[in-house]
Design an enzyme around this catalytic site. Structure first.
Site, short mmCIF file in Angstrom:
data_model
loop_
_atom_site.label_atom_id
_atom_site.label_comp_id
_atom_site.label_asym_id
_atom_site.label_seq_id
_atom_site.Cartn_x
_atom_site.Cartn_y
_atom_site.Cartn_z
N LEU A 6 0.84 -1.19 0.00
CA LEU A 6 0.00 0.00 0.00
C LEU A 6 0.88 1.25 0.00
O LEU A 6 1.68 1.44 0.92
CB LEU A 6 -0.91 0.00 1.23
N GLY A 9 -1.21 6.58 -0.12
CA GLY A 9 -1.57 7.64 0.83
C GLY A 9 -0.82 8.93 0.55
O GLY A 9 0.24 8.94 -0.09
N ARG A 13 1.10 14.55 6.85
CA ARG A 13 1.89 14.97 8.01
C ARG A 13 3.39 15.12 7.69
O ARG A 13 4.15 15.59 8.53
CB ARG A 13 1.69 13.98 9.17
N TYR A 105 3.32 -2.19 3.81
CA TYR A 105 3.07 -0.75 3.78
C TYR A 105 4.30 -0.05 3.20
O TYR A 105 5.42 -0.30 3.64
CB TYR A 105 2.81 -0.23 5.20
N ASN A 173 -1.58 -2.81 16.12
CA ASN A 173 -1.56 -3.39 14.78
C ASN A 173 -0.39 -2.79 14.02
O ASN A 173 -0.31 -1.58 13.84
CB ASN A 173 -2.88 -3.03 14.08
N ARG A 337 36.36 14.56 -9.35
CA ARG A 337 35.06 14.54 -10.02
C ARG A 337 34.97 13.37 -11.00
O ARG A 337 35.96 12.68 -11.24
CB ARG A 337 34.84 15.88 -10.71
N LYS A 355 39.09 16.40 -12.85
CA LYS A 355 37.86 15.97 -13.54
C LYS A 355 38.23 15.23 -14.82
O LYS A 355 39.05 15.71 -15.59
CB LYS A 355 37.00 17.18 -13.88
N ASN A 381 55.27 15.62 -11.98
CA ASN A 381 55.08 16.54 -10.86
C ASN A 381 54.34 17.78 -11.36
O ASN A 381 54.84 18.50 -12.22
CB ASN A 381 56.42 16.94 -10.25
N ALA A 384 52.32 23.79 -7.90
CA ALA A 384 51.18 24.49 -7.30
C ALA A 384 50.58 25.48 -8.29
O ALA A 384 51.29 26.13 -9.04
CB ALA A 384 51.64 25.23 -6.05
#
Ligand code: UD1
Ligand code: CA
Length: 461
Positions: A6, A9, A13, A105, A173, A337, A355, A381, A384
């Site tokens: 089921l 619904g 809430r 359920y 139940n 990535r 990436k 290498n 930076a």
């Protein structure tokens, strides 16, 4: 056996636009968990009753690879939803009359297949309706099991229809039921909606069975967490913690060292070999495989990735769609990535983004770089601040860096471009043409010094 789930619904809430059964637990919609458990029982049929957000529910569930491999799903629409009994009524035409029907359920995701197996056995052994019940200290909100002086079940009364005496009953139940399909069909067809909620309550079939002189059997669950339903965001969060605790226990019993089992989130499938150690605050999404002896530092997000043997992922790294070889060191603060493939002994340091790039054995990019669409050989290498300029505003282009290249700091490689084996690029180079093997290539404005230079002075007023 035929399973009916089921899931029509509205879930008012939850205060959410997402249909309730699609709210996730452990990164998978709740209905996905229920379906996986149902498929594990290997039933003849699985019928799912949907209504609220039916198209969305169907589309999301059909896209789950875990589900599409198992027992196929029969979808039934309940429009508009008028209660759990009305929901089951929509599924009746699809039920095999000779089967045992098991009702699940969509909003009770942690139910275990062993318990359901026992429930079905109880129904089959007695040729009767079998109900899964539980004892709760605070039974508020659940239907209560009403028994006579001989402990025989007489009926189920919903909270909203209950008087004080019935509300005091702690046996509830759970909603899970199993019954011979033929009987179920007869009882469900006879349900009415004369109750506080003007709904067709499935729970009314208990009294129907009793009225026919057919005893109703029950099975009590002593694993309370498996019968908890989700009606609110608080409920979902509570169930999420229970689920995560289960996963953490499985990992630890397979030999994984978790710094704190309360501070790990597995939102998918995490497979770890022996002697893996995981610090706090890590989130694993999709399918993640970690080889033996790897160490995951604190607060990493790792999605759809493979981590090699004895590799160390330092704190705050973000890894998505990457395959990392053995004995590599990643982070802290690294970002890998999709399409990243790192061979053995690669070092990717802080604030380095990679990436769709391949790095060969023992290559290093330790600080502040962007490597996109690059093929990088062995023992390279990367200094930076190196940037592969892979995008010209319209197309992406590849950068090729052959083995044993040394790239000085603050270099831009304007793709497409190739740096030959053993080449050196001087710091600050903007490389727009291929750099030959074994030579130094440098593009840099000549340095000049102006002696006795005076800076402009502010005028005195
Ligand atoms: C239901 C039971 C209650 C039990 C509780 C356990 C009834 C009348 N009550 O109450 O005795 O203690 O579950 O969690 O059965 N659904 C439909 N169509 C509908 C209504 C509901 O498919 O018309 C589905 C919902 O999507 C949900 C499940 O049925 O998956 C339960 O519905 P819900 O409204 O949450 O029932 P409860 O009030 O919790
Ligand atoms: Ca419910």
């Amino acid at each position: 056996m035929n399973v009916v789930i089921l899931a029509a619904g509205k879930g008012t809430r939850m205060c959410s636009g997402l249909p309730k059964v699609l709210h996730p637990v452990g990164g998978m919609p709740m209905l996905g968990h229920v379906l996986r458990t149902a498929q594990a029982l290997n039933p003849k049929k699985i019928i799912v009753v949907i209504g609220h957000g039916a198209d969305q529910v169907k589309a999301v569930i059909q896209a789950l690879p875990e589900i599409s491999k198992g027992v196929p799903i029969d979808w039934v629409i309940q429009d508009p939803p008028q209660g759990t009994g009305h929901a089951v009524a929509q599924a009746l035409p699809k039920l095999d009359p000779q089967s045992t029907a098991l009702i699940l359920y969509g909003d009770v995701p942690l139910i275990r297949s062993q318990t359901l197996r026992q429930l079905v056995d109880t129904a089959e052994k007695n040729r009767s309706l079998a109900v899964l019940t539980a004892m709760l200290d605070s039974p508020t909100g659940y239907g209560r099991i009403v028994r006579d002086g001989h402990q025989h079940i007489q009926g189920i009364v919903e909270e909203k229809d209950a008087d004080a005496a019935i509300r005091a009953i702690c046996e509830i139940n759970t909603g899970f039921m199993a019954a011979p399909a033929e009987h179920l069909a007869a009882w469900v067809s006879a349900i009415d909606n004369r109750n506080a909620q003007k709904e067709f309550y499935l729970t009314d079939i208990i009294a129907k069975s009793v009225a026919e002189g057919k005893a109703v059997h029950s099975l009590r669950s002593d694993h309370i967490e498996e019968i908890l339903g989700v009606n609110s965001q608080e409920d979902r969060a509570q169930i999420e913690r229970i689920y995560q605790r289960r996963i953490a226990e499985q990992l630890m019993s397979a030999g994984v060292r978790l710094q704190d089992p309360e501070r790990i989130d597995v939102l998918g499938q995490l497979e770890c070999a022996s002697d893996v150690s995981i610090s706090v605050g890590c989130i694993f999404e999709g399918r993640v495989q970690i080889a033996a002896g790897a160490v995951i530092g604190p607060h990493c997000v790792i999605r759809n990735a493979q981590i090699g043997q004895e590799t160390v992922i330092e704190a705050f790294s973000h890894i998505d769609g990457a395959a990392i070889g053995p004995r590599s060191v990643i982070g802290p603060y690294a970002r890998l990535r999709p399409g990243t493939e790192l061979a053995e002994g690669v070092h990717i340091g802080n604030f380095v983004e990679v990436k769709n790039s391949v790095l060969g054995p023992r290559s290093k990019a330790n600080h502040l770089s962007y490597l996109g669409d690059a093929s990088i050989g062995s023992r390279v290498n990367v200094g930076a601040g190196t940037i592969t300029c892979n995008y010209d505003g319209a197309e992406k282009h590849r950068t090729t860096i052959e083995d044993d290249v040394f790239i000085g700091s603050d270099t831009q490689l304007v793709a497409p471009v190739t740096v030959g084996r053993g080449a050196t690029l001087g710091a600050g180079t903007t490389l727009t043409q291929d750099a030959p093997e074994d030579a130094l290539t440098i593009s840099r404005a000549q340095q000049v010094t102006i002696k006795n230079y005076r800076r402009p002075q502010k005028k005195e007023h």
